[in-house]
Design a protein around this motif. Sequence first.
Motif, PDB file in Angstrom:
ATOM      1  N   GLU A   9       0.814  -1.220   0.000  1.00 14.15           N
ATOM      2  CA  GLU A   9       0.000   0.000   0.000  1.00 14.15           C
ATOM      3  C   GLU A   9       0.845   1.266   0.000  1.00 14.15           C
ATOM      4  OE1 GLU A   9      -0.006  -1.576   4.319  1.00 14.15           O
ATOM      5  OE2 GLU A   9      -0.047  -2.367   2.269  1.00 14.15           O
ATOM      6  N   HIS A  10       2.155   1.122   0.239  1.00 16.52           N
ATOM      7  CA  HIS A  10       3.039   2.279   0.251  1.00 16.52           C
ATOM      8  C   HIS A  10       3.868   2.408  -1.023  1.00 16.52           C
ATOM      9  CE1 HIS A  10       1.837   3.050   4.283  1.00 16.52           C
ATOM     10  NE2 HIS A  10       2.386   1.952   4.767  1.00 16.52           N
ATOM     11  N   TRP A  11       3.718   1.466  -1.970  1.00 14.80           N
ATOM     12  CA  TRP A  11       4.444   1.589  -3.225  1.00 14.80           C
ATOM     13  C   TRP A  11       3.930   2.795  -3.993  1.00 14.80           C
ATOM     14  CZ3 TRP A  11       3.651  -4.124  -5.074  1.00 14.80           C
ATOM     15  CH2 TRP A  11       4.355  -4.970  -4.226  1.00 14.80           C
ATOM     16  N   ARG A  12       4.819   3.531  -4.583  1.00 17.25           N
ATOM     17  CA  ARG A  12       4.455   4.659  -5.431  1.00 17.25           C
ATOM     18  C   ARG A  12       5.377   4.663  -6.645  1.00 17.25           C
ATOM     19  NH1 ARG A  12       1.096   4.365  -2.217  1.00 17.25           N
ATOM     20  NH2 ARG A  12       0.074   5.964  -0.971  1.00 17.25           N
ATOM     21  N   PRO A  13       4.857   4.827  -7.839  1.00 16.67           N
ATOM     22  CA  PRO A  13       5.732   4.881  -9.013  1.00 16.67           C
ATOM     23  C   PRO A  13       6.476   6.202  -9.065  1.00 16.67           C
ATOM     24  CG  PRO A  13       3.466   5.329  -9.656  1.00 16.67           C
ATOM     25  CD  PRO A  13       3.430   4.982  -8.199  1.00 16.67           C
ATOM     26  N   ARG A 335      -3.462  -1.956  -7.358  1.00 11.19           N
ATOM     27  CA  ARG A 335      -3.613  -0.560  -7.760  1.00 11.19           C
ATOM     28  C   ARG A 335      -2.336   0.039  -8.350  1.00 11.19           C
ATOM     29  NH1 ARG A 335      -7.903   1.710  -7.211  1.00 11.19           N
ATOM     30  NH2 ARG A 335      -7.168   3.845  -7.083  1.00 11.19           N
ATOM     31  N   TRP A 336      -1.378  -0.776  -8.695  1.00  8.22           N
ATOM     32  CA  TRP A 336      -0.149  -0.264  -9.297  1.00  8.22           C
ATOM     33  C   TRP A 336      -0.400  -0.052 -10.785  1.00  8.22           C
ATOM     34  CZ3 TRP A 336       4.201   1.389  -6.995  1.00  8.22           C
ATOM     35  CH2 TRP A 336       5.292   1.654  -7.804  1.00  8.22           C
ATOM     36  N   HIS A 337      -1.035   1.070 -11.108  1.00 10.45           N
ATOM     37  CA  HIS A 337      -1.369   1.339 -12.502  1.00 10.45           C
ATOM     38  C   HIS A 337      -1.625   2.829 -12.683  1.00 10.45           C
ATOM     39  CE1 HIS A 337      -5.201   1.500 -10.620  1.00 10.45           C
ATOM     40  NE2 HIS A 337      -5.957   1.054 -11.586  1.00 10.45           N
ATOM     41  N   TRP A 338      -1.762   3.224 -13.945  1.00  7.63           N
ATOM     42  CA  TRP A 338      -2.086   4.595 -14.305  1.00  7.63           C
ATOM     43  C   TRP A 338      -3.408   4.570 -15.076  1.00  7.63           C
ATOM     44  CZ3 TRP A 338       2.614   2.311 -14.416  1.00  7.63           C
ATOM     45  CH2 TRP A 338       3.676   2.940 -13.745  1.00  7.63           C
ATOM     46  N   VAL A 339      -4.298   5.487 -14.761  1.00  6.33           N
ATOM     47  CA  VAL A 339      -5.652   5.427 -15.310  1.00  6.33           C
ATOM     48  C   VAL A 339      -6.030   6.760 -15.951  1.00  6.33           C
ATOM     49  CG1 VAL A 339      -6.336   3.731 -13.579  1.00  6.33           C
ATOM     50  CG2 VAL A 339      -6.743   6.156 -13.151  1.00  6.33           C
ATOM     51  N   PHE A 389      -1.528   8.230 -11.858  1.00  7.45           N
ATOM     52  CA  PHE A 389      -1.535   7.259 -10.766  1.00  7.45           C
ATOM     53  C   PHE A 389      -2.639   7.673  -9.793  1.00  7.45           C
ATOM     54  CE2 PHE A 389       0.076   5.869  -6.556  1.00  7.45           C
ATOM     55  CZ  PHE A 389       0.013   4.510  -6.779  1.00  7.45           C
ATOM     56  N   PRO A 390      -3.653   6.822  -9.543  1.00  6.98           N
ATOM     57  CA  PRO A 390      -4.844   7.273  -8.824  1.00  6.98           C
ATOM     58  C   PRO A 390      -4.722   7.293  -7.313  1.00  6.98           C
ATOM     59  CG  PRO A 390      -5.117   4.999  -9.499  1.00  6.98           C
ATOM     60  CD  PRO A 390      -3.797   5.459 -10.065  1.00  6.98           C
ATOM     61  N   GLY A 391      -3.651   6.742  -6.757  1.00  8.52           N
ATOM     62  CA  GLY A 391      -3.550   6.719  -5.310  1.00  8.52           C
ATOM     63  C   GLY A 391      -4.672   5.902  -4.695  1.00  8.52           C
ATOM     64  N   VAL A 392      -5.213   6.368  -3.569  1.00  8.41           N
ATOM     65  CA  VAL A 392      -6.246   5.606  -2.863  1.00  8.41           C
ATOM     66  C   VAL A 392      -7.572   6.364  -2.796  1.00  8.41           C
ATOM     67  CG1 VAL A 392      -4.617   4.260  -1.506  1.00  8.41           C
ATOM     68  CG2 VAL A 392      -5.418   6.464  -0.627  1.00  8.41           C
ATOM     69  N   MET A 393      -7.746   7.381  -3.634  1.00  6.57           N
ATOM     70  CA  MET A 393      -9.036   8.054  -3.705  1.00  6.57           C
ATOM     71  C   MET A 393     -10.086   7.072  -4.212  1.00  6.57           C
ATOM     72  SD  MET A 393     -11.044  10.678  -3.442  1.00  6.57           S
ATOM     73  CE  MET A 393     -10.004  12.136  -3.241  1.00  6.57           C
ATOM     74  N   ASP A 394     -11.200   6.930  -3.504  1.00 10.71           N
ATOM     75  CA  ASP A 394     -12.219   5.974  -3.915  1.00 10.71           C
ATOM     76  C   ASP A 394     -13.596   6.642  -3.993  1.00 10.71           C
ATOM     77  OD1 ASP A 394     -13.237   6.126  -1.304  1.00 10.71           O
ATOM     78  OD2 ASP A 394     -12.328   4.253  -0.672  1.00 10.71           O
ATOM     79  N   TRP A 395     -14.551   5.881  -4.520  1.00 10.80           N
ATOM     80  CA  TRP A 395     -15.903   6.391  -4.714  1.00 10.80           C
ATOM     81  C   TRP A 395     -16.559   6.734  -3.379  1.00 10.80           C
ATOM     82  CZ3 TRP A 395     -18.536   8.600  -8.270  1.00 10.80           C
ATOM     83  CH2 TRP A 395     -19.936   8.628  -8.236  1.00 10.80           C
ATOM     84  N   THR A 396     -16.245   5.985  -2.350  1.00 13.09           N
ATOM     85  CA  THR A 396     -16.806   6.251  -1.026  1.00 13.09           C
ATOM     86  C   THR A 396     -16.436   7.652  -0.562  1.00 13.09           C
ATOM     87  OG1 THR A 396     -16.478   3.901  -0.573  1.00 13.09           O
ATOM     88  CG2 THR A 396     -17.043   5.322   1.297  1.00 13.09           C
ATOM     89  N   ALA A 397     -15.150   8.000  -0.703  1.00 13.54           N
ATOM     90  CA  ALA A 397     -14.703   9.325  -0.280  1.00 13.54           C
ATOM     91  C   ALA A 397     -15.286  10.414  -1.174  1.00 13.54           C
ATOM     92  CB  ALA A 397     -13.177   9.388  -0.304  1.00 13.54           C
ATOM     93  N   LEU A 398     -15.355  10.162  -2.479  1.00 17.16           N
ATOM     94  CA  LEU A 398     -15.882  11.171  -3.394  1.00 17.16           C
ATOM     95  C   LEU A 398     -17.329  11.523  -3.077  1.00 17.16           C
ATOM     96  CD1 LEU A 398     -14.404   9.987  -6.814  1.00 17.16           C
ATOM     97  CD2 LEU A 398     -13.900  12.145  -5.645  1.00 17.16           C
TER      98      LEU A 398
END
Length: 428
Positions: A9-13, A335-339, A389-398
Amino acid sequence: MTRRQVAPEHWRPEQKLKRLHTKIAFDSERIYFRFRWTQPNPGGWLHDMLVYRDGKWTQFANPSPWVGEGDTPEHTGFYEDRVSFLLDDGSVKGFEEFGGWLTVHTGMRSMPSEVPEAAVRSHDHFGADGLDKTDIRKFIPQACTGDWWENDWRTVRSEAELEELKQNGVFLDLPMWRAHRSNPKGYGTDHHVLDYRHGDQGRNTYTTQEWDPEDGPEYMWDPDVVDGGALDYHEIREGNFPDQQDGTYALEMEDAVPFDPDVAEREGAMIPRRPLREPYGSAADWRGTGVWNDGEWIVEMWRDLQTDHPTDTKQLERGETYTWTPAVHHGAGKRWHWVAYPYKLGLGIEPDYTGEQHAHGTTELIAEEFTGDEPNWDEISTYTVPLVFPGVMDWTALTSDHSRAEAIRNAEITMWELYEKDPASFLE
């Protein structure tokens, strides 16, 4: 040398923004995509290996050697490069405005809020008496009870209600090209998202072999195909990768034989955990081929406009408009991706999209019609799609904590308007 471990969960590209160069074409029978993107790290065609190390077999799945932030993590895996996209015909409310963010929720795997396996296993729908899953993956809020935007995974609808949604086309199409698990077979893999990220009907291009740390895997390569029945981990760790086009790196079932420890059990022996097989059914709708060369992937994907499985695949027609949002994956899973933000895609027509005002480029793409056996890509327009890179922003928070949550719940705003101008501003 052993280096510190970094929790997934702490990996970041290092690279926060990618550009996906895209061409789209169609004829009376098929639609074609051509993708090109830079990926300087080689070896993205290797995936999920079993390695004999220190007297036992160990799964090397992630992270890949080039994944990590700060101090490089100890190398514990190989994970293939991929390109995927979500596609809808207007049946899923909110997807036109919010794209893939609509599918990411509190409780999903790889999120800080990930639901423990025990809680998933005990759930009537997701657990042992239902889907028999161990985690929560992508789903659309319409799969849950309540208002259209409500998304508590624990309130998933009944089987009858979910089946009715599928029959009405309320799901997202999710095809994917995988550098290891599908490319050697000349296919993509096909999925759809409703209450879960399901594989389509039929059989995809790979399976999973059983293995044990002491007894090893079920299969190895026929020694006539790969000397000694296994690859050499130490050679590959030094960067001597099997050639992506001509080398042997995927274990195809026709080249597999039962594992023999007298042949393949030696320090550094490496065998794929995911043998490949011929696909069929809806899972085999997408064909695909990709080549990595000099730091760049070029991938082509194509399928019939109309398929035999409309309850898990969006049917396509000339003159219609769809919502489309791609992603590129590298070096690790989850979640290691770019969207991308959502785009409108017209088959032979120019679509109209309210999200265009804050894009540096167009958000309205046109699949161009061609004649002949296949597209002449030199004659097809290129669209450059920015991916973040979307990080951990999710629909719940939005829909609950965001300052514009009410507008989001009413679908009165798009991702383009939420973050304005350039998708990279999402990261600020």
